[in-house]
Design an enzyme around this catalytic site. Structure first.
Site, PDB file in Angstrom:
ATOM      1  N   GLU A 172     -19.293 -21.847  64.978  1.00 20.08           N
ATOM      2  CA  GLU A 172     -20.802 -21.611  66.072  1.00 20.08           C
ATOM      3  C   GLU A 172     -21.752 -22.952  65.739  1.00 20.08           C
ATOM      4  O   GLU A 172     -22.671 -23.621  66.421  1.00 20.08           O
ATOM      5  CB  GLU A 172     -20.939 -20.575  66.858  1.00 20.08           C
ATOM      6  CG  GLU A 172     -19.917 -19.818  67.453  1.00 20.08           C
ATOM      7  CD  GLU A 172     -19.469 -19.162  67.182  1.00 20.08           C
ATOM      8  OE1 GLU A 172     -18.265 -18.620  67.755  1.00 20.08           O
ATOM      9  OE2 GLU A 172     -18.637 -18.803  65.271  1.00 20.08           O
ATOM     10  N   GLU A 188     -14.483 -13.340  68.398  1.00 20.60           N
ATOM     11  CA  GLU A 188     -15.137 -12.704  68.954  1.00 20.60           C
ATOM     12  C   GLU A 188     -14.320 -11.526  70.178  1.00 20.60           C
ATOM     13  O   GLU A 188     -14.497 -10.549  70.391  1.00 20.60           O
ATOM     14  CB  GLU A 188     -16.168 -13.247  69.689  1.00 20.60           C
ATOM     15  CG  GLU A 188     -16.886 -13.944  68.825  1.00 20.60           C
ATOM     16  CD  GLU A 188     -17.804 -14.485  69.462  1.00 20.60           C
ATOM     17  OE1 GLU A 188     -19.387 -13.787  69.389  1.00 20.60           O
ATOM     18  OE2 GLU A 188     -17.549 -15.558  70.079  1.00 20.60           O
TER      19      GLU A 188
END
Length: 248
Positions: free
Chosen positions: A131, A111
């Site tokens: 995740e 990210e």
């Protein structure tokens, strides 16, 4: 070279800042301390706009967020947007940003790379967002930034199906500008920044502002161009171009 950081190596040059994520004991995992130190770097670049080169130490970009810290975080910490606020700040830095990625860029590491304007990869680069396997989602920008970068289908393959994008797949998807040998990764990254650095700094800043503005923005185009048209830099650069062409 600054020595005031615990988790970063920071080199300030005349036209750029080079930041190396440096937590070798944890595959450069993004900790709260690293977040705080990256905020410090952002403050420097907001006060004195320069190009940013972001990379990782030891053939790893960042192996994700610090899981031990994530385990301790609850609802209140999630609502603070600890990682997402930083990554958005990186995204909004005045001058272009480049992530040089080799090895793992997973979870929060991916990210952070997505938040940069450009990415260049080594042959062993791997981008992924695992995740959901940890019972959470990629909540620091990947769920909306990755579809913008590579399209909805590939983004869902990464975010939902757990697909990792290796260097070749990242290049094919347009996530990275190029794949180069690991030995030449930083050299090629600096060459790319050198190329941008030869452009007008004001033109780069205003172009980034217009590109990042939401929706259609012809008025923003006009206003930004009006500022540049009145600048001496534009006049000097165009004069040199015409003089060079007349001598050809």
């Amino acid at each position: 070279m600054s020595t005031d950081y615990e988790t970063l190596l920071v080199e300030e040059r005349e036209d750029r800042v080079v930041v190396t994520l440096h937590r070798p004991e944890a595959r450069n995992a993004i900790s709260g301390r690293m977040i705080a130190e990256l905020h410090e770097v952002c403050g420097l670049l907001e006060a004195d706009p320069k190009l940013l080169l972001l990379t990782g130490h030891g053939r790893v970009f960042a192996g994700g967020a610090d899981i031990a810290e994530l385990l301790r975080r609850g609802r209140d910490e999630a609502l603070q947007g600890i990682n997402s606020r930083l990554f958005e700040r990186v995204r909004r830095l005045p001058m272009p940003t480049l992530a040089a990625v080799d090895g793992w860029a997973l979870g929060g590491g991916a990210e952070l790379a997505y938040a940069c304007d450009l990415r260049i990869a080594g042959p062993d680069a791997v981008f992924g967002n695992p995740e959901p396997g940890l019972g959470i989602l990629a909540a620091a920008g990947a769920c909306w930034r990755l579809p913008e970068l590579v399209g909805e289908s590939i983004a869902k393959q990464v975010l939902l199906a757990g697909r990792n994008l290796d260097a070749a797949a990242a290049l094919a998807a347009g996530l990275v500008i190029d794949v180069v040998s690991a030995k030449k990764l930083l050299e090629e990254a600096h060459a790319l920044l050198d190329r941008m650095g030869r452009s007008s700094a004001t033109a780069l800043r205003l172009t980034k502002l217009v590109v990042d503005a939401p929706g259609a923005h012809p008025v923003a185009d006009d206003l930004a161009q009006a500022v540049l048209f009145e600048g001496q830099d534009k006049k000097d650069r165009m004069t040199r171009f015409l003089e060079k062409r007349s001598r050809a």
